[in-house]
Design a protein around this motif. Structure first.
Motif, PDB file in Angstrom:
ATOM      1  N   HIS A 203     124.455  47.770 -51.925  1.00  0.00           N
ATOM      2  CA  HIS A 203     124.709  48.708 -52.067  1.00  0.00           C
ATOM      3  C   HIS A 203     123.875  49.671 -49.934  1.00  0.00           C
ATOM      4  CE1 HIS A 203     121.710  52.464 -52.568  1.00  0.00           C
ATOM      5  NE2 HIS A 203     120.737  52.248 -52.226  1.00  0.00           N
TER       6      HIS A 203
ATOM      7  N   LEU B  60     128.770  55.653 -57.991  1.00  0.00           N
ATOM      8  CA  LEU B  60     127.592  55.305 -58.136  1.00  0.00           C
ATOM      9  C   LEU B  60     126.478  53.969 -57.990  1.00  0.00           C
ATOM     10  CD1 LEU B  60     128.162  53.546 -61.908  1.00  0.00           C
ATOM     11  CD2 LEU B  60     127.583  55.335 -61.749  1.00  0.00           C
ATOM     12  N   MET B  61     125.268  54.258 -56.850  1.00  0.00           N
ATOM     13  CA  MET B  61     124.796  54.266 -55.736  1.00  0.00           C
ATOM     14  C   MET B  61     123.718  53.979 -56.433  1.00  0.00           C
ATOM     15  SD  MET B  61     125.191  56.707 -53.157  1.00  0.00           S
ATOM     16  CE  MET B  61     125.366  58.301 -53.876  1.00  0.00           C
ATOM     17  N   ASN B  62     123.426  51.661 -55.972  1.00  0.00           N
ATOM     18  CA  ASN B  62     122.336  51.365 -56.534  1.00  0.00           C
ATOM     19  C   ASN B  62     122.629  50.825 -58.149  1.00  0.00           C
ATOM     20  OD1 ASN B  62     120.032  50.226 -54.909  1.00  0.00           O
ATOM     21  ND2 ASN B  62     118.742  51.888 -56.666  1.00  0.00           N
ATOM     22  N   VAL B  63     123.021  50.343 -57.910  1.00  0.00           N
ATOM     23  CA  VAL B  63     123.237  49.849 -60.048  1.00  0.00           C
ATOM     24  C   VAL B  63     123.458  49.000 -59.649  1.00  0.00           C
ATOM     25  CG1 VAL B  63     124.821  52.086 -60.254  1.00  0.00           C
ATOM     26  CG2 VAL B  63     125.640  50.383 -59.761  1.00  0.00           C
TER      27      VAL B  63
ATOM     28  N   ASP C 207     126.880  49.488 -54.844  1.00  0.00           N
ATOM     29  CA  ASP C 207     127.571  50.972 -55.229  1.00  0.00           C
ATOM     30  C   ASP C 207     129.128  50.059 -55.642  1.00  0.00           C
ATOM     31  OD1 ASP C 207     125.014  51.851 -54.019  1.00  0.00           O
ATOM     32  OD2 ASP C 207     125.795  52.525 -51.653  1.00  0.00           O
TER      33      ASP C 207
ATOM     34  N   GLY D  79     122.755  57.895 -48.587  1.00  0.00           N
ATOM     35  CA  GLY D  79     123.622  56.984 -49.972  1.00  0.00           C
ATOM     36  C   GLY D  79     122.841  55.140 -50.160  1.00  0.00           C
TER      37      GLY D  79
ATOM     38  N   GLU E 142     119.215  54.712 -50.449  1.00  0.00           N
ATOM     39  CA  GLU E 142     117.671  55.108 -50.786  1.00  0.00           C
ATOM     40  C   GLU E 142     117.738  53.912 -52.193  1.00  0.00           C
ATOM     41  OE1 GLU E 142     120.373  57.654 -51.081  1.00  0.00           O
ATOM     42  OE2 GLU E 142     118.870  58.783 -49.234  1.00  0.00           O
ATOM     43  N   GLU E 143     116.870  53.643 -52.723  1.00  0.00           N
ATOM     44  CA  GLU E 143     116.391  52.717 -53.654  1.00  0.00           C
ATOM     45  C   GLU E 143     115.885  53.631 -54.921  1.00  0.00           C
ATOM     46  OE1 GLU E 143     113.254  50.386 -52.493  1.00  0.00           O
ATOM     47  OE2 GLU E 143     113.751  50.490 -50.174  1.00  0.00           O
ATOM     48  N   PHE E 144     117.064  54.762 -55.603  1.00  0.00           N
ATOM     49  CA  PHE E 144     116.780  55.188 -56.670  1.00  0.00           C
ATOM     50  C   PHE E 144     118.410  55.347 -56.750  1.00  0.00           C
ATOM     51  CE2 PHE E 144     117.082  58.973 -55.004  1.00  0.00           C
ATOM     52  CZ  PHE E 144     116.016  59.171 -54.287  1.00  0.00           C
ATOM     53  N   THR E 145     118.902  55.311 -58.331  1.00  0.00           N
ATOM     54  CA  THR E 145     120.007  55.150 -58.254  1.00  0.00           C
ATOM     55  C   THR E 145     121.264  56.541 -58.461  1.00  0.00           C
ATOM     56  OG1 THR E 145     120.032  53.882 -60.361  1.00  0.00           O
ATOM     57  CG2 THR E 145     121.842  54.614 -60.753  1.00  0.00           C
ATOM     58  N   VAL E 146     121.830  56.974 -57.992  1.00  0.00           N
ATOM     59  CA  VAL E 146     122.509  58.324 -57.917  1.00  0.00           C
ATOM     60  C   VAL E 146     123.487  57.518 -58.272  1.00  0.00           C
ATOM     61  CG1 VAL E 146     123.444  60.105 -55.954  1.00  0.00           C
ATOM     62  CG2 VAL E 146     121.667  58.813 -55.525  1.00  0.00           C
ATOM     63  N   SER E 147     124.325  58.794 -59.264  1.00  0.00           N
ATOM     64  CA  SER E 147     125.781  59.222 -59.984  1.00  0.00           C
ATOM     65  C   SER E 147     126.156  59.894 -59.167  1.00  0.00           C
ATOM     66  CB  SER E 147     125.895  59.122 -61.709  1.00  0.00           C
ATOM     67  OG  SER E 147     124.579  57.798 -61.891  1.00  0.00           O
ATOM     68  N   VAL E 148     127.793  59.837 -58.691  1.00  0.00           N
ATOM     69  CA  VAL E 148     128.204  61.465 -58.794  1.00  0.00           C
ATOM     70  C   VAL E 148     129.937  61.539 -58.778  1.00  0.00           C
ATOM     71  CG1 VAL E 148     129.035  62.827 -56.983  1.00  0.00           C
ATOM     72  CG2 VAL E 148     127.247  61.309 -56.340  1.00  0.00           C
TER      73      VAL E 148
END
Lengths: 136, 136
Positions: free
Chosen positions: A3, A26-29, A39, B17, B19-25
């Motif tokens: 991540h 996908l980030m932080n999965v 990621d 990128g 961060e400790e939460f999930t981000v989907s793009v």
């Protein structure tokens, strides 16, 4: 990849977001093991060149590459830092011959893959892994 | 949002990128109408503030926001450029009073929402839509 690397990998590959192919990030999965977070970057219709895999190996060592064809994984492997790196990384030493107008391309010898140390061939400057991203 | 804006929106929201939460793009995916291509950004566990929605309205005018709670869309709306913008945008005019040490925050009047023109309140500098991103 671990991540925190997804956006750096996109930048390393020159992807700025306006391309005509589909990119999913996908980030932080949660990883399969559910212990750590990772990621994921998926790029459609793009075959990565050797030089691009080398770049990824510097930015995100050990990242897993899946090559998908016809919706199936054709090949799966981890990127590896090569033995020497030519032309990808710039020396941050302003006095280094490779930063002048001399026809010398930036060449690094990988001194230790485990400890991830690069040594500049011409000026002998040493770099440690967290610095690699800033050199590309 | 229209294709090409996803990474700019992330940057505008200060998401780098790690961060400790999930981000989907998703970038360059077909819209429901299948006529055009769009970008989608999904941020988990984050409530956007008014100032963040205003920033998005400058970077990606007309972007659709879906607020999801318990896996269902609770609210859906398009971001709108507000009538005036305070403190988000910096004036690129170096001589402008807001760029000096005076206690004056950057204030813009939105001159035309349709043509997307901002006019700087103090120095009267005019900006057109494609320039907005560079001012934030």
């Amino acid at each position: 990849m671990i991540h925190g690397k997804a956006l750096k990998v996109l930048s390393t590959l020159g992807i700025s977001g306006g391309e005509e192919f589909t990119v999913s990030v996908l980030m932080n999965v949660k990883s399969k093991t559910m212990i750590s977070f990772k990621d994921v970057v998926k790029i459609d219709l793009r075959v990565l060149k050797k030089v691009e895999l080398d770049r990824i190996s510097l930015v995100s060592p050990g990242a897993t590459i899946n090559i998908i064809k016809n919706f199936e994984i054709e090949r799966k492997f981890k990127v590896e830092i090569p033995d020497s790196i030519i032309g990808i990384v710039k020396c941050s030493n302003q006095n280094c011959i490779s930063n002048n107008k001399e026809p010398v391309s930036g060449m690094f010898r990988v001194e230790s893959k485990n400890f991830k140390i690069l040594r500049r061939v011409y000026c002998d400057q040493k770099y440690y892994q967290p610095e690699f991203y800033h050199l590309i």
